[in-house]
Write a protein that holds these residues in place. Structure first.
Motif, PDB file in Angstrom:
ATOM      1  N   ARG A 187      31.923 -38.334  29.369  1.00 30.88           N
ATOM      2  CA  ARG A 187      30.746 -37.510  29.040  1.00 30.88           C
ATOM      3  C   ARG A 187      31.085 -36.028  29.057  1.00 30.88           C
ATOM      4  NH1 ARG A 187      25.617 -39.475  28.435  1.00 30.88           N
ATOM      5  NH2 ARG A 187      24.850 -37.350  28.468  1.00 30.88           N
ATOM      6  N   ARG A 188      32.111 -35.700  29.831  1.00 29.60           N
ATOM      7  CA  ARG A 188      32.447 -34.292  30.027  1.00 29.60           C
ATOM      8  C   ARG A 188      33.927 -34.153  30.288  1.00 29.60           C
ATOM      9  NH1 ARG A 188      30.388 -29.281  31.347  1.00 29.60           N
ATOM     10  NH2 ARG A 188      32.442 -28.611  32.048  1.00 29.60           N
ATOM     11  N   LEU A 198      35.829 -39.396  21.946  1.00 30.33           N
ATOM     12  CA  LEU A 198      35.659 -38.992  23.346  1.00 30.33           C
ATOM     13  C   LEU A 198      35.565 -40.238  24.225  1.00 30.33           C
ATOM     14  CD1 LEU A 198      33.244 -35.928  23.045  1.00 30.33           C
ATOM     15  CD2 LEU A 198      35.735 -36.039  22.861  1.00 30.33           C
ATOM     16  N   ASN A 251      30.175 -37.430  23.218  1.00 31.58           N
ATOM     17  CA  ASN A 251      30.029 -37.338  24.673  1.00 31.58           C
ATOM     18  C   ASN A 251      28.788 -38.074  25.175  1.00 31.58           C
ATOM     19  OD1 ASN A 251      28.468 -35.148  23.497  1.00 31.58           O
ATOM     20  ND2 ASN A 251      28.105 -34.482  25.578  1.00 31.58           N
TER      21      ASN A 251
END
Ligand SMILES: [Mn+2]
Length: 379
Positions: A144-145, A141, A99
């Motif tokens: 980031r979130r 991923l 992330n």
């Protein structure tokens, strides 16, 4: 825990690899103050240790389970340095975007340097990758979130061979650090994975059954970070076999906290802290945080100076003695207590505290604790 039975004919498919994560190269480490540069350098030095260990142990591969870089904006020189280090490691290396360094336009993973390191594979796709002895199931991923489970794509059965999941996020049900990227706790059981290699938490955590583990960061990042500074050496003898996991130390620097959450109520403690500090090894590679709270006795003022000069010998220090209060030099304070049980208790303790017996010392300690308590209440 029942393990799925492999229908594939037995073949020599043991697997041995090094599991690491959260290198966070490019971390500015401003919280380390004057030691920031040393802290940044240590992350790279510890990374070199990890790669040397992979070679010395002649593992089948080295796996980085996310957050190799602090963010996608890090200095491209750092990207080139890490690529050169991994590219010079004498074994296959697999790197998962986390992330902090998600695989997205403009990310560190688009740097051309990754194309020239033949032994390094950036795990950009959620698709199986063949490794010696089995298969890697990467969960890269891309943001980031997110509240989506990055492991959701993993099929519940494989085609034989050892199956190792590489993922980055929070094991569901436990909230730690930033939220997002929930990873089901029963992933290994549900998908028949032999091992789930996780990144994101800085502490080493090996879950019961040894099928799910966080390696933790290879180098501690701050004070009060338990069990960080390790990598995991994982051996799996056959599909379904319980992984053998060895925790190996890679930390270069030590972050030591002293006195936190402990109020000083008896004389002699400050001298003890000064001695302990002076006796700590590797002071040039250690950051200390000393927090002094409680009572400062008149004759102990020198000990505070002693602690100050002991602190100065470390790579970096933070000394906070704002929590110290002068100890009472007589018993006048007892008369100022509210009349009643508190005052009676204090008077009894005072009588019991006379003399040099063990009982008297305990009573004195209780009396000073009562004093500290009364000071707190008055404030
Ligand atoms: Mn992370």
């Amino acid at each position: 825990m029942a393990q799925p039975v492999s229908l594939v004919p037995p073949h020599n498919s043991n697997m041995r690899f090094l599991h690491t994560a959260d290198w966070q190269i490019g971390m500015r480490a401003v919280h380390a103050g004057s030691a920031a540069e040393a802290v940044r350098g240590a992350r790279m030095d510890a990374a070199t240790r990890v790669c040397r260990m992979a070679e010395d142990e002649a593992v089948d591969f080295l796996l980085l389970a996310g957050d190799t870089f602090e963010d996608n904006a890090v200095d491209r020189t750092s990207v080139e340095q890490v690529a050169a280090l991994l590219g010079g490691t004498g074994c296959p290396v697999f790197v998962l975007p986390g992330n902090h360094d998600p695989h997205q336009p403009g990310s560190v993973w688009e740097h051309p340097v990754w194309r020239s390191a033949a032994n390094v594979t950036v795990l950009r796709e959620a698709a199986p990758v063949a490794v010696p002895g089995g298969v890697l199931l990467p969960c890269p991923l891309r943001t980031r979130r997110s509240d989506e489970d990055p492991t959701a794509w993993i099929p519940s059965a494989g085609d034989g061979g050892i199956r190792v999941v590489a993922a980055h996020g929070n094991v569901a049900g436990i909230t730690a650090e930033e939220g997002g990227f929930p990873i089901p706790m029963d992933l290994a059981t549900r998908t028949g994975a032999d091992y789930v290699a996780l990144g994101h938490w800085h502490s080493t955590v090996i879950y019961s059954g040894a099928r799910t583990a966080y390696s933790g960061t290879h180098e501690p990042t701050r004070f009060g970070e338990p069990a960080s500074g390790n990598v995991l050496l994982v051996s799996i003898s056959a599909p379904g076999a319980v992984p053998q996991i060895e925790t190996r130390r890679t930390a270069v620097l030590r972050w030591v906290r002293i006195g936190e959450g402990e109020a000083l109520t008896v004389p002699g403690k400050l001298a003890e802290i000064a001695r302990n500090l002076a006796n700590l090894p590797d002071q040039d590679r250690t950051l200390v945080e000393v927090t002094l709270t409680g009572l400062l006795f008149e004759r102990e003022r020198e000990d505070v100076s002693r602690i100050e000069s002991a602190c100065a010998r470390f790579l970096a220090h933070r000394l906070d003695w704002s929590g110290l209060r002068p100890a009472p030099d007589d018993h006048d304070w007892i008369r100022r207590l509210p009349a009643g049980s508190l005052q009676i208790a204090a008077q009894r303790l005072r009588q019991a505290a006379e003399g040099t017996s063990e009982e008297a010392r305990t009573a004195m300690q209780a009396l000073l604790e009562l004093y500290t308590f009364a000071q707190e209440v008055r404030r």
